[in-house]
Design a protein around this motif. Structure first.
Motif, PDB file in Angstrom:
ATOM      1  N   UNK A  92       0.830  -1.210   0.000  1.00 43.72           N
ATOM      2  CA  UNK A  92       0.000   0.000   0.000  1.00 43.72           C
ATOM      3  C   UNK A  92       0.854   1.245   0.000  1.00 43.72           C
ATOM      4  N   UNK A  93       1.431   1.636  -1.145  1.00 48.10           N
ATOM      5  CA  UNK A  93       2.198   2.873  -1.217  1.00 48.10           C
ATOM      6  C   UNK A  93       1.345   4.060  -0.784  1.00 48.10           C
ATOM      7  N   UNK A  94       2.035   5.131  -0.334  1.00 50.33           N
ATOM      8  CA  UNK A  94       1.325   6.262   0.252  1.00 50.33           C
ATOM      9  C   UNK A  94       0.376   6.931  -0.729  1.00 50.33           C
ATOM     10  N   UNK A 128      12.831   6.036 -11.958  1.00 51.66           N
ATOM     11  CA  UNK A 128      11.894   4.960 -12.291  1.00 51.66           C
ATOM     12  C   UNK A 128      10.681   5.000 -11.363  1.00 51.66           C
ATOM     13  N   UNK A 129       9.503   4.659 -11.924  1.00 52.58           N
ATOM     14  CA  UNK A 129       8.289   4.551 -11.118  1.00 52.58           C
ATOM     15  C   UNK A 129       7.930   3.084 -10.938  1.00 52.58           C
ATOM     16  N   UNK A 130       7.355   2.773  -9.789  1.00 44.83           N
ATOM     17  CA  UNK A 130       6.988   1.395  -9.471  1.00 44.83           C
ATOM     18  C   UNK A 130       5.561   1.351  -8.958  1.00 44.83           C
ATOM     19  N   UNK A 131       4.943   0.190  -9.100  1.00 49.38           N
ATOM     20  CA  UNK A 131       3.596  -0.030  -8.569  1.00 49.38           C
ATOM     21  C   UNK A 131       3.690  -0.978  -7.380  1.00 49.38           C
ATOM     22  N   UNK A 132       2.559  -1.217  -6.733  1.00 47.43           N
ATOM     23  CA  UNK A 132       2.535  -2.111  -5.576  1.00 47.43           C
ATOM     24  C   UNK A 132       2.919  -3.530  -5.962  1.00 47.43           C
ATOM     25  N   UNK A 133       2.713  -3.892  -7.212  1.00 45.95           N
ATOM     26  CA  UNK A 133       3.004  -5.263  -7.645  1.00 45.95           C
ATOM     27  C   UNK A 133       4.478  -5.485  -7.940  1.00 45.95           C
ATOM     28  N   UNK A 134       5.253  -4.409  -8.072  1.00 41.15           N
ATOM     29  CA  UNK A 134       6.672  -4.547  -8.405  1.00 41.15           C
ATOM     30  C   UNK A 134       7.474  -5.018  -7.195  1.00 41.15           C
TER      31      UNK A 134
END
Length: 278
Positions: free
Chosen positions: A22-24, A68-74
Motif C-alpha cells: 500500500x504505497x502512500x 523509475x516509477x513502481x507499482x505495488x506489484x513490483x
C-alpha cells in the motif's frame, strides 16, 4: 578434479510485502522508486538515488534506473552493500552554543559542524565508536537552531534519521526552554502576562498565512516558558512570542523526541548510542 564453484550473487534484501502493498499515494498509482523506498523507512530519497546510481537496487530482478516509477506489484530488492553503508553512518548530538549557524557558513559565522572534532567529544560519551574525519562527509543538521539559540542540535549522515526528525510528515516533539520579557518587564513576567495570551500561544496563532498546530506552552518559572512543538517553522518560537507581545531573550532546545540534551556541555558532542532512538 572438481571444477571451481561459480561466485555467489550479491545478497539482496526485499522490501516486505506488507509494506509494499500500500504505497502512500494509493494502491494502483505508480510512485517514484526513491519515494517508495523512503516511505518504507529503508533510506532517504537522496540515499535511494545514490543506491540506484551504484546499482544496488533492482526492480523485478532488473537494475533500477534513476527516476523509475513502481507499482505495488513490483518487487524491489536492495543489495547488502547498501546495508553495510548505512551501518557506518553516524548521528551526532551537539550542544550548540551562541554564535554558530546550524547549516552552511553565513555572514562570517562558522557552521556548528566545525565543533565536531576529536577534541570536542564529550569525555563521558561511552559509545564504542571511534571518531574519524570520514564521519564528517555528508553530516548535516536535522532541524536548525538560530545563531542566537543554544541546545540540542542533531547532525546525521543517516537519511532515515533526518526524515524522522524533519520529514514533511514528521510529528516529532521538540522541547525548548524560553526566557522572555514583556515590554520592559524582565522579572516575574508570569504574574503580569495575561492568561488569554498564553492560551493563544498554545493554539490560535498563524505564521506565513497558515495556522500553527497546537503546542504545549507552560511557565517553567517566573521568567521562563517551556514550549513543546511538533513542527519547525523558521524562528517559530520567537515569531509566536512577538505576536503576543513577548520578547525572547534566551532559547534553549533540551529534547528531540526521546533524546535529551542532558548534561552535555556547550560546544561538545556525543554519538547517538546503539539502542538509543528518537
Amino acid at each position: 578434479m572438481n571444477a571451481p564453484k561459480p561466485p555467489s550473487p550479491p545478497a539482496i534484501r526485499r522490501i516486505p510485502k506488507a509494506a509494499a502493498a500500500a504505497p502512500a499515494s494509493g494502491p494502483s498509482e505508480p510512485v517514484r522508486l526513491n519515494k517508495r523506498m523512503a516511505d518504507q523507512g529503508l533510506c532517504s530519497r537522496r540515499e535511494a538515488d545514490d543506491w540506484i546510481e551504484r546499482g544496488w537496487v533492482r526492480v523485478n530482478g532488473q537494475p533500477a534506473t534513476m527516476g523509475q516509477k513502481v507499482s505495488a506489484a513490483d518487487r524491489v530488492t536492495v543489495e547488502r552493500a547498501a546495508q553495510g553503508q548505512q551501518a557506518r553512518q553516524v548521528t551526532i548530538l551537539l550542544h550548540k552554543p551562541v554564535g554558530y549557524v546550524s547549516g552552511q557558513a553565513e555572514d562570517g559565522h562558522a557552521p556548528a559542524v566545525t565543533l565536531v572534532t576529536a577534541q570536542n567529544r564529550w569525555a563521558e560519551d561511552r559509545t564504542p565508536i571511534r571518531f574519524t574525519p570520514a564521519q564528517l562527509r555528508g553530516l548535516a543538521p536535522a532541524g536548525r537552531l538560530d545563531i542566537d539559540s543554544v541546545g540540542l542540535l542533531v547532525l546525521t549522515q543517516d537519511g532515515r534519521v533526518a526524515r524522522q526528525l524533519i520529514g514533511e510528515d514528521s510529528r516529532m516533539e521538540k522541547e525548548y526552554l524560553v526566557r522572555v520579557q514583556w515590554g520592559d518587564l524582565a522579572q516575574d513576567v508570569r504574574a503580569a502576562f495575561p492568561a488569554a495570551q498564553l492560551a493563544r500561544l498554545r493554539h490560535g496563532l498563524s505564521l506565513d498565512g497558515k495556522p500553527l498546530k497546537p503546542a504545549v506552552v507552560e511557565w517553567e518559572n517566573a521568567e521562563q516558558l517551556r514550549f513543546v512543538l511538533t513542527e519547525g517553522k523558521k524562528r517559530q518560537i520567537r515569531r509566536m512570542c512577538e505576536q503576543v507581545g513577548l520578547k525572547v531573550v534566551g532559547l534553549k532546545r533540551i529534547r528531540m523526541g526521546r533524546v535529551l540534551l542532558g548534561r552535555l556541555p556547550p560546544g561538545q558532542w556525543r554519538y547517538l548510542a546503539p539502542g538509543e532512538s528518537f
